[in-house]
Design an enzyme around this catalytic site. Structure first.
Site, PDB file in Angstrom:
ATOM      1  N   ASN A   9      29.024  13.219  -9.292  1.00 43.82           N
ATOM      2  CA  ASN A   9      29.190  13.878 -10.230  1.00 43.82           C
ATOM      3  C   ASN A   9      30.487  14.845  -9.921  1.00 43.82           C
ATOM      4  O   ASN A   9      30.381  15.603  -8.837  1.00 43.82           O
ATOM      5  CB  ASN A   9      27.976  14.981 -10.502  1.00 43.82           C
ATOM      6  N   LYS A  11      31.669  17.177 -11.404  1.00 47.22           N
ATOM      7  CA  LYS A  11      31.918  18.545 -11.897  1.00 47.22           C
ATOM      8  C   LYS A  11      33.003  18.789 -12.492  1.00 47.22           C
ATOM      9  O   LYS A  11      33.625  17.922 -13.101  1.00 47.22           O
ATOM     10  CB  LYS A  11      31.278  19.451 -10.649  1.00 47.22           C
ATOM     11  N   HIS A  96      21.630  19.041 -15.244  1.00 47.77           N
ATOM     12  CA  HIS A  96      22.066  19.381 -13.867  1.00 47.77           C
ATOM     13  C   HIS A  96      21.784  20.961 -13.675  1.00 47.77           C
ATOM     14  O   HIS A  96      21.842  21.646 -14.537  1.00 47.77           O
ATOM     15  CB  HIS A  96      23.613  19.241 -13.731  1.00 47.77           C
ATOM     16  N   GLU A  98      23.459  23.150 -12.686  1.00 46.68           N
ATOM     17  CA  GLU A  98      24.389  24.013 -13.227  1.00 46.68           C
ATOM     18  C   GLU A  98      24.316  24.377 -14.837  1.00 46.68           C
ATOM     19  O   GLU A  98      24.755  25.460 -15.135  1.00 46.68           O
ATOM     20  CB  GLU A  98      25.994  23.741 -12.610  1.00 46.68           C
ATOM     21  N   GLU A 168      17.195  17.436  -7.313  1.00 50.17           N
ATOM     22  CA  GLU A 168      18.350  18.119  -6.637  1.00 50.17           C
ATOM     23  C   GLU A 168      17.777  19.734  -6.443  1.00 50.17           C
ATOM     24  O   GLU A 168      17.816  20.292  -7.452  1.00 50.17           O
ATOM     25  CB  GLU A 168      19.505  18.097  -7.487  1.00 50.17           C
ATOM     26  N   GLY A 174      26.018  22.814  -3.565  1.00 49.87           N
ATOM     27  CA  GLY A 174      27.146  23.349  -3.665  1.00 49.87           C
ATOM     28  C   GLY A 174      27.494  24.039  -2.288  1.00 49.87           C
ATOM     29  O   GLY A 174      26.779  24.156  -1.311  1.00 49.87           O
ATOM     30  N   SER A 214      24.139  19.032  -1.145  1.00 52.82           N
ATOM     31  CA  SER A 214      24.711  18.762   0.078  1.00 52.82           C
ATOM     32  C   SER A 214      24.388  17.654   0.880  1.00 52.82           C
ATOM     33  O   SER A 214      24.321  17.686   2.253  1.00 52.82           O
ATOM     34  CB  SER A 214      24.180  20.030   0.952  1.00 52.82           C
TER      35      SER A 214
HETATM   36  P1  13P Z   1      26.938  19.035  -3.646  1.00 54.36           P
HETATM   37  O1  13P Z   1      26.722  17.547  -2.772  1.00 54.36           O
HETATM   38  O2  13P Z   1      28.497  19.363  -3.444  1.00 54.36           O
HETATM   39  O3  13P Z   1      26.017  20.064  -2.938  1.00 54.36           O
HETATM   40  O4  13P Z   1      26.634  18.856  -5.125  1.00 54.36           O
HETATM   41  C1  13P Z   1      25.606  18.015  -5.385  1.00 54.36           C
HETATM   42  C2  13P Z   1      25.180  17.912  -6.961  1.00 54.36           C
HETATM   43  O5  13P Z   1      25.238  18.921  -7.592  1.00 54.36           O
HETATM   44  C3  13P Z   1      25.507  16.251  -7.578  1.00 54.36           C
HETATM   45  O6  13P Z   1      25.053  16.462  -8.765  1.00 54.36           O
END
Ligand code: 13P
Length: 257
Positions: A9, A11, A96, A98, A168, A174, A214
């Site tokens: 993703n 983002k 997600h 976020e 997740e 993040g 992560s």
């Molecule tokens: P990170 O791997 O940067 O922690 O992000 C994971 C994520 O949100 C995938 O959707």
């Protein structure tokens, strides 16, 4: 379940030009992969049309990061499933953390989006995860079961076959995320698998369960070695082509051993 899903993703990180150049490089790596890795990328909406042209002669699947559930209407700033269908996508990421955290998305809304995606033949990639308070209060499993049940509510067995689930944990995602222990991830995935089988006795075992949060070069192999982990959903480590290439090549070597 032999396929391993690996995707990223993006983002809100890549412009159209950056996305095209990333995809061109990834296509070369993808051509060298011989295994059953199902590779996907999830760019920003603005880049989807151009990147669709790039991936159409490759094994890379393409998804969107979000969408509304209605086909059309007065929803300023939103993108509909009908619009995404015009581009021709393989999947759409829904729920997600976020989106849940900053835009107050609820499981009930995600359920409407899941149904809309299925109507247009896009695989919903449903993201679920507990936050740190829920983990510390030892209610992760209850929270995750509730998210799963509401997000998939009312789906037939045939529909649920199209779904991908990504676990997740919010606290692991993040820059400020703390990578989860592989053993914890393994336990949660086994719990999710059990829950899916309770919900869908005939096909619960077939629904791919991806892990994200992560994921990096030090931990991706221990994660993928967990019995009920069927894929990896990667952010930062996959945005950099150098680290993503290492991850893909090492993963391929590992699974063909
Ligand atoms: P990170 O791997 O940067 O922690 O992000 C994971 C994520 O949100 C995938 O959707």
């Amino acid at each position: 379940m032999s396929k391993i899903w690996v995707g990223t993703n993006w983002k809100m990180t890549k412009t159209i030009a950056e996305g095209i150049s990333y995809t061109k490089e990834l296509k070369q790596i993808a051509n060298e992969l011989t295994s059953t890795i199902e590779l996907f990328i999830i760019p920003s909406h603005t880049a989807l049309v151009d990147i669709k042209k790039e991936v159409s002669d490759s094994r890379i699947k393409l998804g969107a990061q979000n969408m509304h559930w209605e086909d059309t209407g007065a929803y300023t700033g939103e993108i509909s499933p009908k619009m995404l269908d015009e581009i021709g996508l393989d999947l759409v990421e829904l729920g997600h953390s976020e989106r849940r955290q900053y835009y107050n998305e609820t499981d009930a809304e995600i359920n409407k989006k899941v149904r809309a995606a299925l109507k247009y033949g896009m695989k919903p990639l449903v993201c679920i995860g507990e936050n740190i308070d829920q983990k510390n209060n030892e209610i992760s499993q209850e929270v995750l079961a509730a998210q799963l049940k509401v997000c998939l509510k009312g789906l037939s067995g045939d529909q649920v076959k199209q779904v991908l689930v990504a676990y997740e944990p919010v606290w692991a995602i993040g820059e400020n995320g703390i990578p989860a222990d592989a053993e914890y991830v393994g336990e949660i995935h086994t719990f999710l698998r059990r829950t899916l089988i309770e919900m869908y006795p005939n096909i619960g075992h077939e629904i791919p369960l991806l892990y994200g949060g992560s994921v990096n070069l030090d931990n991706f192999l221990p994660y993928i070695d967990q019995k009920d982990v069927n894929g990896l959903f990667v952010g930062r480590t996959a945005w950099n082509m150098e680290t993503f290439t290492i991850l893909l090549k090492e993963l391929e070597k590992h699974i063909s051993e």
